[in-house]
Write an enzyme that holds these catalytic residues in place. Structure first.
Site, PDB file in Angstrom:
ATOM      1  N   GLU A   1      37.969  15.611 -36.547  1.00  0.00           N
ATOM      2  CA  GLU A   1      37.278  15.172 -35.332  1.00  0.00           C
ATOM      3  C   GLU A   1      38.126  14.044 -34.727  1.00  0.00           C
ATOM      4  OE1 GLU A   1      34.152  16.630 -34.832  1.00  0.00           O
ATOM      5  OE2 GLU A   1      32.977  16.497 -36.687  1.00  0.00           O
TER       6      GLU A   1
ATOM      7  N   ASN B   1      22.319  11.525 -39.295  1.00  0.00           N
ATOM      8  CA  ASN B   1      22.617  10.092 -39.368  1.00  0.00           C
ATOM      9  C   ASN B   1      23.206   9.534 -38.077  1.00  0.00           C
ATOM     10  OD1 ASN B   1      24.933  11.590 -39.861  1.00  0.00           O
ATOM     11  ND2 ASN B   1      25.741  10.193 -41.412  1.00  0.00           N
TER      12      ASN B   1
ATOM     13  N   GLU C   1      33.043  18.708 -41.865  1.00  0.00           N
ATOM     14  CA  GLU C   1      33.049  17.272 -42.153  1.00  0.00           C
ATOM     15  C   GLU C   1      31.885  17.044 -43.094  1.00  0.00           C
ATOM     16  OE1 GLU C   1      32.388  13.881 -42.769  1.00  0.00           O
ATOM     17  OE2 GLU C   1      31.462  13.683 -40.799  1.00  0.00           O
TER      18      GLU C   1
ATOM     19  N   CYS D   1      28.432   9.270 -44.397  1.00  0.00           N
ATOM     20  CA  CYS D   1      29.217  10.128 -45.288  1.00  0.00           C
ATOM     21  C   CYS D   1      30.480   9.458 -45.810  1.00  0.00           C
ATOM     22  CB  CYS D   1      29.565  11.433 -44.573  1.00  0.00           C
ATOM     23  SG  CYS D   1      30.375  11.178 -42.986  1.00  0.00           S
TER      24      CYS D   1
END
Length: 463
Positions: free
Chosen positions: A437, A126, A223, A257
């Site tokens: 992150e 994505n 993640e 997400c």
């Protein structure tokens, strides 16, 4: 470049065990050089890479749009976030340091922050270029090397990033790209010279990666998915809340997400909010993502489009009402007729036990649910295996902070949604993964601490 939806634009060979070994060996050799450079030296290289990305913004954004199907408008934002990420960690690279601790009798200790070695990054389809920068920037700033595997659905733009790092002056092989699917990922996770794995993707794949990493006692950053709550209180600024709901559901065709796909609306404004959301959703321009006024492009591939459509069908069977969209979209332009387009969908009459409310759809589908009290909505918002994100819209700032404090989610938004400044850590709770992150927090996941104890007198033996 021209958009040719549904057509093959390139073919790449999958990297087998031999290619993965070569990539890791090359990265390991480059690591010996890079890890011995000062933080300031690494900083200059990362700044040069950021400069190149910034200068080539339009070209890379166009490549990303063709790679992924998102609108060129969004792709430009992704590229901007990418070079900003490199600049941010370039700024931190020169400041990475340990500390000195005074001990009795003139003795002392100190800590050293050291790189891990060869890190593996496994990206999602994505945000292909942006995710590669989110993983590589802190890794390289800390002195590591990285072997990166993009999704086989979006293999192209990360190769350009590898070229840019080389142009910027990193040692040859420091950032290597391998292509492939499950088998390639397994070779990377099992490789004895890989020190750490960072993965962005689905929960089932994250579980498998964690299992493989455990065999080598390798640290992982995961993640993963989400089914995030977006809570709209009646005292919100309505137009702002509607904008937030659209941002929380329809960026990158809904393939995000951290999207706030469970939209909880206080009952007293349910009708007016829903009416406005539906009106705005119906106006979203779908079509050729390279056109400036397009706001929604094509979904990633046919199987995924069919999966999203299946969720909508099941939602209707379970009693949800399709308030708008959900059907396939065929653009007027004949060259786009094979594209994987659908109209963004808003579902009403939803309940917490519906599949569309419990499972991650990963498409442009918003589920609206009414609520009556703050206590009730917080409890319902947390009734999920996921914990990636959450959002609150209200003019009552005390209530806003109170609610986000109660949400079991790693990334929370107040009166905005899907804002991703590189200065702020990003990551989830529960099944949405762990590790972070971005921000200073990522430094902890790409370095390790060594403690040194120095005795200034004679050793007193107890023997």
């Amino acid at each position: 470049f021209k958009m040719c939806p549904g057509r093959v634009i390139s073919k790449l060979l999958c990297s087998g065990e031999k290619e993965v070994n070569l990539a890791v060996q090359s990265a390991k050799a480059a690591f010996k050089i890079w890890s011995q450079m000062s933080g300031m030296e690494r900083s200059r290289v990362l700044l040069e890479a950021a400069r190149i990305i910034r200068e080539q913004r339009e070209e890379i954004a166009t490549l990303e749009t063709i790679n992924n199907g998102k609108s060129i408008f969004e792709a430009r934002v992704d590229i901007d976030i990418s070079w900003q990420c490199l600049e941010y960690y370039a700024g931190l690279a020169g400041s990475l340091a340990g500390e000195h601790i005074q001990l009795p009798g003139g003795s002392f200790g100190y800590t050293r922050r050291e790189p891990l070695g060869v890190c593996v990054g496994i990206g999602a389809w994505n945000y292909p270029f942006q995710i590669a920068c989110w993983k590589s920037a802190p890794a390289l700033a800390c002195g590591n090397a990285m072997v990166f595997k993009p999704s086989p659905f979006t293999p192209i733009s990360v190769v350009r990033l590898a070229e840019i790092f080389t142009e910027a002056g990193v040692p040859k092989g420091l950032f290597n790209v391998v292509q492939g699917g499950v088998a390639t990922g397994q070779f990377l996770c099992h490789h004895p010279h890989v020190a750490k794995i960072s993965f962005t993707g689905s929960v089932p794949t994250g579980i498998k990666i964690m299992e493989m990493a455990a065999k080598g006692i390798k640290p992982v950053t995961l993640e993963l998915g989400g089914k995030s709550p977006l809570i709209i209180f009646s005292d919100c600024a309505l137009e702002n809340a509607v904008n937030g709901a659209l941002m929380a559901n329809f960026l990158t065709q809904g393939e995000v997400c951290c999207n706030g796909t469970r939209v909880f609306v206080e009952r007293k404004i349910l009708d007016v909010f829903t009416k406005e959301v539906v009106k705005r959703t119906q106006k979203i321009k779908i079509g050729d993502p390279l056109l400036e006024d397009t706001r929604m492009g094509a979904l990633i591939n046919r199987p995924h489009l069919d999966r999203v459509q299946g969720f909508i069908k099941q939602a209707k069977e379970q009693g949800a009402e399709v308030l708008c969209g959900g059907d396939l979209y065929v653009p007027d332009d004949p060259k786009l007729k094979n594209g994987y387009y659908m109209r963004p969908c808003v579902l009403g009459n939803c309940t917490d036990d519906m599949t569309c409310v419990k499972e991650e759809i990963f498409g442009p589908v918003m589920s609206i649910l009414p609520f009556d009290t703050e206590e009730e909505v917080v409890e319902r918002a947390n009734t999920t295996k996921f914990g990636l994100a959450g959002g609150v819209f209200t003019r009552d700032i005390q209530k806003a902070h109170r609610v986000v404090a109660a949400l079991k989610a790693g990334m929370c938004f107040i009166n905005n949604y899907n804002i991703s400044p590189v200065e702020l850590p990003f990551g989830g709770y529960k099944a949405s993964g762990f590790g972070r992150e971005n921000g200073r927090a990522a430094i902890e996941y790409y370095s390790q601490l060594k403690t040194v104890c120095v005795e200034m007198g004679d050793v007193e033996s107890v023997f």
